[in-house]
Design a protein around this motif. Structure first.
Motif, PDB file in Angstrom:
ATOM      1  N   LEU A  14     -35.376  24.733  78.255  1.00 34.27           N
ATOM      2  CA  LEU A  14     -36.807  24.478  78.079  1.00 34.27           C
ATOM      3  C   LEU A  14     -37.193  23.144  78.692  1.00 34.27           C
ATOM      4  O   LEU A  14     -36.391  22.214  78.710  1.00 34.27           O
ATOM      5  N   VAL A  15     -38.412  23.070  79.129  1.00 35.05           N
ATOM      6  CA  VAL A  15     -39.013  21.793  79.507  1.00 35.05           C
ATOM      7  C   VAL A  15     -40.320  21.705  78.727  1.00 35.05           C
ATOM      8  O   VAL A  15     -41.229  22.494  78.950  1.00 35.05           O
ATOM      9  N   LEU A  16     -40.348  20.761  77.776  1.00 37.67           N
ATOM     10  CA  LEU A  16     -41.524  20.638  76.922  1.00 37.67           C
ATOM     11  C   LEU A  16     -42.234  19.321  77.193  1.00 37.67           C
ATOM     12  O   LEU A  16     -41.596  18.264  77.231  1.00 37.67           O
ATOM     13  N   GLY A  17     -43.532  19.389  77.352  1.00 36.04           N
ATOM     14  CA  GLY A  17     -44.350  18.192  77.494  1.00 36.04           C
ATOM     15  C   GLY A  17     -44.940  17.795  76.154  1.00 36.04           C
ATOM     16  O   GLY A  17     -44.745  18.483  75.138  1.00 36.04           O
ATOM     17  N   SER A  18     -45.665  16.691  76.155  1.00 39.06           N
ATOM     18  CA  SER A  18     -46.250  16.211  74.903  1.00 39.06           C
ATOM     19  C   SER A  18     -47.244  17.223  74.326  1.00 39.06           C
ATOM     20  O   SER A  18     -47.363  17.356  73.103  1.00 39.06           O
ATOM     21  N   ALA A  19     -47.944  17.964  75.181  1.00 34.05           N
ATOM     22  CA  ALA A  19     -48.887  18.978  74.683  1.00 34.05           C
ATOM     23  C   ALA A  19     -48.140  20.103  73.968  1.00 34.05           C
ATOM     24  O   ALA A  19     -48.630  20.647  72.966  1.00 34.05           O
ATOM     25  N   ASP A  20     -46.943  20.425  74.461  1.00 32.58           N
ATOM     26  CA  ASP A  20     -46.145  21.471  73.805  1.00 32.58           C
ATOM     27  C   ASP A  20     -45.661  21.008  72.427  1.00 32.58           C
ATOM     28  O   ASP A  20     -45.690  21.770  71.466  1.00 32.58           O
ATOM     29  N   TRP A  21     -45.208  19.759  72.367  1.00 33.95           N
ATOM     30  CA  TRP A  21     -44.759  19.232  71.067  1.00 33.95           C
ATOM     31  C   TRP A  21     -45.925  19.159  70.087  1.00 33.95           C
ATOM     32  O   TRP A  21     -45.769  19.455  68.898  1.00 33.95           O
ATOM     33  N   LEU A  22     -47.092  18.762  70.599  1.00 35.76           N
ATOM     34  CA  LEU A  22     -48.272  18.690  69.729  1.00 35.76           C
ATOM     35  C   LEU A  22     -48.659  20.089  69.248  1.00 35.76           C
ATOM     36  O   LEU A  22     -49.005  20.282  68.076  1.00 35.76           O
ATOM     37  N   ALA A  23     -48.575  21.078  70.132  1.00 38.65           N
ATOM     38  CA  ALA A  23     -48.888  22.457  69.726  1.00 38.65           C
ATOM     39  C   ALA A  23     -47.886  22.950  68.681  1.00 38.65           C
ATOM     40  O   ALA A  23     -48.265  23.656  67.732  1.00 38.65           O
ATOM     41  N   LEU A  24     -46.631  22.556  68.832  1.00 39.04           N
ATOM     42  CA  LEU A  24     -45.617  22.928  67.833  1.00 39.04           C
ATOM     43  C   LEU A  24     -45.949  22.304  66.484  1.00 39.04           C
ATOM     44  O   LEU A  24     -45.884  22.965  65.438  1.00 39.04           O
ATOM     45  N   LEU A  25     -46.330  21.031  66.502  1.00 39.13           N
ATOM     46  CA  LEU A  25     -46.709  20.356  65.256  1.00 39.13           C
ATOM     47  C   LEU A  25     -47.910  21.044  64.619  1.00 39.13           C
ATOM     48  O   LEU A  25     -47.912  21.309  63.410  1.00 39.13           O
ATOM     49  N   MET A  26     -48.922  21.341  65.407  1.00 42.47           N
ATOM     50  CA  MET A  26     -50.128  21.966  64.861  1.00 42.47           C
ATOM     51  C   MET A  26     -49.827  23.351  64.308  1.00 42.47           C
ATOM     52  O   MET A  26     -50.378  23.752  63.282  1.00 42.47           O
ATOM     53  N   GLN A  27     -48.943  24.099  64.968  1.00 39.00           N
ATOM     54  CA  GLN A  27     -48.568  25.429  64.480  1.00 39.00           C
ATOM     55  C   GLN A  27     -47.907  25.332  63.105  1.00 39.00           C
ATOM     56  O   GLN A  27     -48.230  26.076  62.185  1.00 39.00           O
ATOM     57  N   PHE A  28     -46.980  24.398  62.968  1.00 37.67           N
ATOM     58  CA  PHE A  28     -46.288  24.276  61.688  1.00 37.67           C
ATOM     59  C   PHE A  28     -47.199  23.690  60.609  1.00 37.67           C
ATOM     60  O   PHE A  28     -47.051  24.013  59.433  1.00 37.67           O
ATOM     61  N   MET A  29     -48.152  22.845  60.998  1.00 37.83           N
ATOM     62  CA  MET A  29     -49.114  22.348  60.006  1.00 37.83           C
ATOM     63  C   MET A  29     -50.001  23.489  59.522  1.00 37.83           C
ATOM     64  O   MET A  29     -50.310  23.583  58.332  1.00 37.83           O
ATOM     65  N   MET A  30     -50.408  24.366  60.428  1.00 41.42           N
ATOM     66  CA  MET A  30     -51.217  25.515  60.033  1.00 41.42           C
ATOM     67  C   MET A  30     -50.405  26.446  59.131  1.00 41.42           C
ATOM     68  O   MET A  30     -50.894  26.913  58.104  1.00 41.42           O
ATOM     69  N   LEU A  31     -49.150  26.680  59.502  1.00 41.79           N
ATOM     70  CA  LEU A  31     -48.303  27.550  58.676  1.00 41.79           C
ATOM     71  C   LEU A  31     -48.049  26.929  57.309  1.00 41.79           C
ATOM     72  O   LEU A  31     -47.897  27.646  56.319  1.00 41.79           O
ATOM     73  N   SER A  32     -47.999  25.626  57.266  1.00 42.79           N
ATOM     74  CA  SER A  32     -47.794  24.950  55.986  1.00 42.79           C
ATOM     75  C   SER A  32     -48.885  25.319  54.990  1.00 42.79           C
ATOM     76  O   SER A  32     -48.615  25.541  53.811  1.00 42.79           O
ATOM     77  N   LEU A  33     -50.101  25.407  55.475  1.00 40.51           N
ATOM     78  CA  LEU A  33     -51.209  25.734  54.577  1.00 40.51           C
ATOM     79  C   LEU A  33     -51.231  27.214  54.212  1.00 40.51           C
ATOM     80  O   LEU A  33     -51.912  27.605  53.274  1.00 40.51           O
ATOM     81  N   LEU A  34     -50.492  28.038  54.949  1.00 35.83           N
ATOM     82  CA  LEU A  34     -50.410  29.469  54.645  1.00 35.83           C
ATOM     83  C   LEU A  34     -49.142  29.825  53.890  1.00 35.83           C
ATOM     84  O   LEU A  34     -48.903  30.992  53.602  1.00 35.83           O
ATOM     85  N   SER A  35     -48.314  28.864  53.595  1.00 32.97           N
ATOM     86  CA  SER A  35     -46.987  29.158  53.058  1.00 32.97           C
ATOM     87  C   SER A  35     -47.016  29.390  51.551  1.00 32.97           C
ATOM     88  O   SER A  35     -46.295  28.748  50.796  1.00 32.97           O
ATOM     89  N   VAL A  36     -47.830  30.316  51.140  1.00 31.29           N
ATOM     90  CA  VAL A  36     -47.861  30.712  49.737  1.00 31.29           C
ATOM     91  C   VAL A  36     -46.547  31.443  49.451  1.00 31.29           C
ATOM     92  O   VAL A  36     -46.201  32.396  50.132  1.00 31.29           O
ATOM     93  N   GLY A  37     -45.822  30.963  48.489  1.00 34.31           N
ATOM     94  CA  GLY A  37     -44.520  31.564  48.185  1.00 34.31           C
ATOM     95  C   GLY A  37     -43.384  30.877  48.919  1.00 34.31           C
ATOM     96  O   GLY A  37     -42.263  31.336  48.890  1.00 34.31           O
ATOM     97  N   GLY A  38     -43.667  29.788  49.581  1.00 32.85           N
ATOM     98  CA  GLY A  38     -42.631  29.042  50.273  1.00 32.85           C
ATOM     99  C   GLY A  38     -42.708  29.213  51.775  1.00 32.85           C
ATOM    100  O   GLY A  38     -43.349  30.133  52.277  1.00 32.85           O
ATOM    101  N   ALA A  39     -42.023  28.330  52.477  1.00 32.86           N
ATOM    102  CA  ALA A  39     -42.058  28.361  53.938  1.00 32.86           C
ATOM    103  C   ALA A  39     -41.482  29.651  54.498  1.00 32.86           C
ATOM    104  O   ALA A  39     -41.896  30.111  55.552  1.00 32.86           O
ATOM    105  N   ILE A  40     -40.552  30.251  53.766  1.00 30.88           N
ATOM    106  CA  ILE A  40     -39.918  31.480  54.268  1.00 30.88           C
ATOM    107  C   ILE A  40     -40.952  32.596  54.414  1.00 30.88           C
ATOM    108  O   ILE A  40     -40.790  33.481  55.260  1.00 30.88           O
ATOM    109  N   SER A  41     -42.011  32.541  53.637  1.00 32.47           N
ATOM    110  CA  SER A  41     -43.028  33.595  53.726  1.00 32.47           C
ATOM    111  C   SER A  41     -43.796  33.537  55.043  1.00 32.47           C
ATOM    112  O   SER A  41     -44.455  34.502  55.416  1.00 32.47           O
ATOM    113  N   THR A  42     -43.723  32.432  55.760  1.00 34.91           N
ATOM    114  CA  THR A  42     -44.408  32.328  57.045  1.00 34.91           C
ATOM    115  C   THR A  42     -43.464  32.563  58.222  1.00 34.91           C
ATOM    116  O   THR A  42     -43.870  32.397  59.375  1.00 34.91           O
TER     117      THR A  42
END
Length: 192
Positions: free
Chosen positions: A6-34
């Motif tokens: 992989l070659v990841l730029g700062s925008a890719d890392w930021l998108a990864l962070l935002m994805q996991f932050m969004m999933l965090s708010l949906l993780s009803v029942g724990g992170a495994i549920s997402t």
């Protein structure tokens, strides 16, 4: 040394962070549920992880002692290592774990305080009861993703074991570690 996958730029890392932050708010029942959406994002859409890395991250974290959320750290580790850099692996762990933990922790803290103050309200009790089917459905989706990822959709002993395990955990007070141990023994004996 092998070339990075992989070659990841700062925008890719930021998108990864935002994805996991969004999933965090949906993780009803724990992170495994997402994990189904993690699979979609990491494996299917961006190819940050292979199918094997995704499945192994969950399996290893579930088998290891400690919090279940450690599979998220392993996913971040694999994403970073796929860039060919140890420091990127550490960054991947920090991004995925920070993303999955911070929003839900802040929300849970504030919601728990609010729910405790209003625990006798009908709306609060209804919300708690209404979330139960959502959590169960998310857990079924996770099972489906993991079973299909292993290419064992027609493996009826595996699915029978999953159903029996769920029933045992639901209808008895048996500790989950005993169920996991029984599954491990059946796997070791190559019965599932």
């Amino acid at each position: 040394m092998t070339a990075p996958l992989l070659v990841l730029g700062s925008a890719d890392w930021l998108a990864l962070l935002m994805q996991f932050m969004m999933l965090s708010l949906l993780s009803v029942g724990g992170a495994i549920s997402t994990s189904p959406d993690m699979h979609r994002f990491l494996v299917q859409e961006h190819h940050y992880l292979s199918q094997v890395q995704f499945s192994e991250s969950i399996a290893l974290a579930q088998a290891a002692p400690g919090p279940n959320v450690l599979f998220v750290a392993l996913m971040g580790w694999h994403v970073g290592m796929n860039t060919g850099s140890f420091s990127a692996a550490v960054l991947g762990v920090a991004i995925t774990m920070g993303g999955i933990l911070l929003p839900s922790t802040i929300l849970t803290y504030n919601a728990a305080r609010l729910a405790h103050r209003n625990r006798d309200l009908r709306a609060v009790r209804a919300f708690k009861l209404g979330m139960a089917p959502v959590v169960i459905a998310l857990m079924f989706a996770t099972s489906w993703i993991l079973g299909s990822a292993a290419g064992r959709m027609d493996d009826w002993p595996l699915w029978l074991l999953a159903v029996i395990s769920a029933l045992v955990l639901w209808r008895t007070r048996l500790h989950i570690l005993w169920v996991l141990a029984a599954g491990a023994v059946l796997g070791w004996l190559q019965l599932v």
